[in-house]
Design a protein around this motif. Structure first.
Motif, mmCIF file in Angstrom:
data_model
loop_
_atom_site.group_PDB
_atom_site.id
_atom_site.type_symbol
_atom_site.label_atom_id
_atom_site.label_comp_id
_atom_site.label_asym_id
_atom_site.label_seq_id
_atom_site.Cartn_x
_atom_site.Cartn_y
_atom_site.Cartn_z
ATOM 1 N N LYS A 28 0.824 -1.207 0.000
ATOM 2 C CA LYS A 28 0.000 0.000 0.000
ATOM 3 C C LYS A 28 0.859 1.259 0.000
ATOM 4 O O LYS A 28 0.614 2.193 -0.764
ATOM 5 C CB LYS A 28 -0.931 -0.007 1.209
ATOM 6 C CG LYS A 28 -1.863 1.166 1.266
ATOM 7 C CD LYS A 28 -2.797 1.062 2.454
ATOM 8 C CE LYS A 28 -3.717 2.279 2.494
ATOM 9 N NZ LYS A 28 -4.639 2.213 3.619
ATOM 10 N N ALA A 29 1.889 1.289 0.829
ATOM 11 C CA ALA A 29 2.743 2.469 0.928
ATOM 12 C C ALA A 29 3.522 2.708 -0.363
ATOM 13 O O ALA A 29 3.661 3.853 -0.801
ATOM 14 C CB ALA A 29 3.689 2.327 2.113
ATOM 15 N N LEU A 30 4.020 1.643 -1.000
ATOM 16 C CA LEU A 30 4.744 1.820 -2.253
ATOM 17 C C LEU A 30 3.821 2.324 -3.351
ATOM 18 O O LEU A 30 4.195 3.211 -4.128
ATOM 19 C CB LEU A 30 5.429 0.520 -2.673
ATOM 20 C CG LEU A 30 6.632 0.112 -1.829
ATOM 21 C CD1 LEU A 30 7.155 -1.244 -2.271
ATOM 22 C CD2 LEU A 30 7.731 1.156 -1.865
ATOM 23 N N VAL A 31 2.613 1.791 -3.427
ATOM 24 C CA VAL A 31 1.645 2.275 -4.416
ATOM 25 C C VAL A 31 1.355 3.753 -4.190
ATOM 26 O O VAL A 31 1.312 4.547 -5.131
ATOM 27 C CB VAL A 31 0.355 1.423 -4.388
ATOM 28 C CG1 VAL A 31 -0.751 2.067 -5.206
ATOM 29 C CG2 VAL A 31 0.644 0.011 -4.908
ATOM 30 N N GLU A 32 1.197 4.142 -2.927
ATOM 31 C CA GLU A 32 0.956 5.552 -2.604
ATOM 32 C C GLU A 32 2.133 6.437 -2.995
ATOM 33 O O GLU A 32 1.955 7.614 -3.290
ATOM 34 C CB GLU A 32 0.644 5.715 -1.116
ATOM 35 C CG GLU A 32 -0.711 5.169 -0.729
ATOM 36 C CD GLU A 32 -0.960 5.138 0.767
ATOM 37 O OE1 GLU A 32 -0.037 5.448 1.566
ATOM 38 O OE2 GLU A 32 -2.079 4.763 1.159
ATOM 39 N N LYS A 33 3.347 5.878 -3.023
ATOM 40 C CA LYS A 33 4.543 6.626 -3.413
ATOM 41 C C LYS A 33 4.782 6.581 -4.922
ATOM 42 O O LYS A 33 5.798 7.044 -5.419
ATOM 43 C CB LYS A 33 5.782 6.082 -2.693
ATOM 44 C CG LYS A 33 5.743 6.232 -1.197
ATOM 45 C CD LYS A 33 6.130 7.629 -0.787
ATOM 46 C CE LYS A 33 6.250 7.699 0.729
ATOM 47 N NZ LYS A 33 6.716 8.985 1.192
ATOM 48 N N GLY A 34 3.850 5.977 -5.671
ATOM 49 C CA GLY A 34 3.959 5.957 -7.127
ATOM 50 C C GLY A 34 4.641 4.735 -7.706
ATOM 51 O O GLY A 34 4.873 4.667 -8.910
ATOM 52 N N ILE A 35 4.967 3.756 -6.880
ATOM 53 C CA ILE A 35 5.567 2.514 -7.349
ATOM 54 C C ILE A 35 4.432 1.508 -7.481
ATOM 55 O O ILE A 35 3.957 0.964 -6.491
ATOM 56 C CB ILE A 35 6.670 2.034 -6.391
ATOM 57 C CG1 ILE A 35 7.736 3.123 -6.291
ATOM 58 C CG2 ILE A 35 7.267 0.713 -6.867
ATOM 59 C CD1 ILE A 35 8.703 2.947 -5.160
ATOM 60 N N LYS A 36 3.998 1.283 -8.688
ATOM 61 C CA LYS A 36 2.747 0.582 -8.942
ATOM 62 C C LYS A 36 2.903 -0.936 -8.971
ATOM 63 O O LYS A 36 2.766 -1.576 -10.012
ATOM 64 C CB LYS A 36 2.125 1.112 -10.220
ATOM 65 C CG LYS A 36 1.825 2.605 -10.115
ATOM 66 C CD LYS A 36 0.936 3.079 -11.202
ATOM 67 C CE LYS A 36 0.681 4.560 -11.162
ATOM 68 N NZ LYS A 36 0.202 5.107 -9.955
ATOM 69 N N ILE A 37 3.163 -1.493 -7.801
ATOM 70 C CA ILE A 37 3.210 -2.953 -7.661
ATOM 71 C C ILE A 37 1.811 -3.500 -7.918
ATOM 72 O O ILE A 37 0.821 -2.961 -7.406
ATOM 73 C CB ILE A 37 3.699 -3.334 -6.247
ATOM 74 C CG1 ILE A 37 5.160 -2.959 -6.087
ATOM 75 C CG2 ILE A 37 3.492 -4.823 -5.987
ATOM 76 C CD1 ILE A 37 5.736 -3.283 -4.737
ATOM 77 N N GLU A 38 1.744 -4.559 -8.707
ATOM 78 C CA GLU A 38 0.433 -5.173 -8.951
ATOM 79 C C GLU A 38 -0.136 -5.710 -7.647
ATOM 80 O O GLU A 38 0.594 -6.178 -6.772
ATOM 81 C CB GLU A 38 0.559 -6.319 -9.956
ATOM 82 C CG GLU A 38 0.801 -5.857 -11.368
ATOM 83 C CD GLU A 38 0.689 -7.008 -12.329
ATOM 84 O OE1 GLU A 38 -0.384 -7.643 -12.390
ATOM 85 O OE2 GLU A 38 1.691 -7.277 -13.009
ATOM 86 N N HIS A 39 -1.449 -5.668 -7.550
ATOM 87 C CA HIS A 39 -2.143 -6.220 -6.376
ATOM 88 C C HIS A 39 -3.583 -6.538 -6.790
ATOM 89 O O HIS A 39 -4.528 -5.885 -6.397
ATOM 90 C CB HIS A 39 -2.083 -5.271 -5.179
ATOM 91 C CG HIS A 39 -2.518 -3.873 -5.472
ATOM 92 N ND1 HIS A 39 -1.718 -2.981 -6.137
ATOM 93 C CD2 HIS A 39 -3.651 -3.217 -5.197
ATOM 94 C CE1 HIS A 39 -2.358 -1.828 -6.251
ATOM 95 N NE2 HIS A 39 -3.541 -1.952 -5.694
ATOM 96 N N ALA A 40 -3.709 -7.582 -7.607
ATOM 97 C CA ALA A 40 -4.977 -7.924 -8.239
ATOM 98 C C ALA A 40 -6.083 -8.258 -7.246
ATOM 99 O O ALA A 40 -7.257 -8.057 -7.540
ATOM 100 C CB ALA A 40 -4.788 -9.085 -9.216
ATOM 101 N N CYS A 41 -5.753 -8.731 -6.066
ATOM 102 C CA CYS A 41 -6.783 -9.102 -5.089
ATOM 103 C C CYS A 41 -7.062 -7.973 -4.111
ATOM 104 O O CYS A 41 -7.710 -8.181 -3.087
ATOM 105 C CB CYS A 41 -6.397 -10.381 -4.355
ATOM 106 S SG CYS A 41 -5.054 -10.185 -3.168
ATOM 107 N N GLU A 42 -6.574 -6.772 -4.435
ATOM 108 C CA GLU A 42 -6.752 -5.602 -3.559
ATOM 109 C C GLU A 42 -6.179 -5.845 -2.163
ATOM 110 O O GLU A 42 -6.750 -5.450 -1.160
ATOM 111 C CB GLU A 42 -8.214 -5.173 -3.498
ATOM 112 C CG GLU A 42 -8.752 -4.659 -4.816
ATOM 113 C CD GLU A 42 -8.012 -3.447 -5.357
ATOM 114 O OE1 GLU A 42 -7.600 -2.581 -4.561
ATOM 115 O OE2 GLU A 42 -7.824 -3.378 -6.578
#
Length: 112
Positions: free
Chosen positions: A29-43
């Motif tokens: 979650k923190a990396l996605v918020e920092k713009g590093i778009k790690i996949e997370h298909a199951c939310e």
């Protein structure tokens, strides 16, 4: 605050990245918020392996994974002894270096 180093990945962050995260943060979650778009298909519900990362530095400082995460990781592409689901990693006080595997088992990108 711990420093998270993301090694270069051809799609997600070609140049690599370094970010500081609050201890207690969910890594994915923190990396996605920092713009590093790690996949997370199951939310981030611990139901897939698309957020799989290999912890190259700091693995032993993380809380131990549970049986569900371990079972899911058995299906991840590029599994290594220091693999984790980033949605299940809570950042502690130690710096981490992570590598996002080249591929996932996801057949379609979610564009998160």
């Amino acid at each position: 605050m711990p420093k998270i180093t993301v090694l270069p990945h051809h799609e997600i962050c070609p140049e690599g990245a370094e970010v500081e995260l609050e201890a207690g943060s969910n890594l994915c979650k923190a990396l996605v918020e920092k713009g590093i778009k790690i996949e997370h298909a199951c939310e981030m519900s611990k139901a897939c392996t698309t957020c799989h990362v290999v912890v190259r530095k700091g693995f032993n400082g993380l809380e131990e994974m549970d049986d569900i995460e371990a079972d899911l990781l058995d299906r991840a592409w590029g599994l290594e002894p220091d693999s984790r689901l980033s949605c299940q990693v809570i950042v502690e006080d130690e710096d981490l270096t992570i590598e996002v595997p080249k591929y996932t088992l996801n057949h379609a990108k979610e564009n998160h």
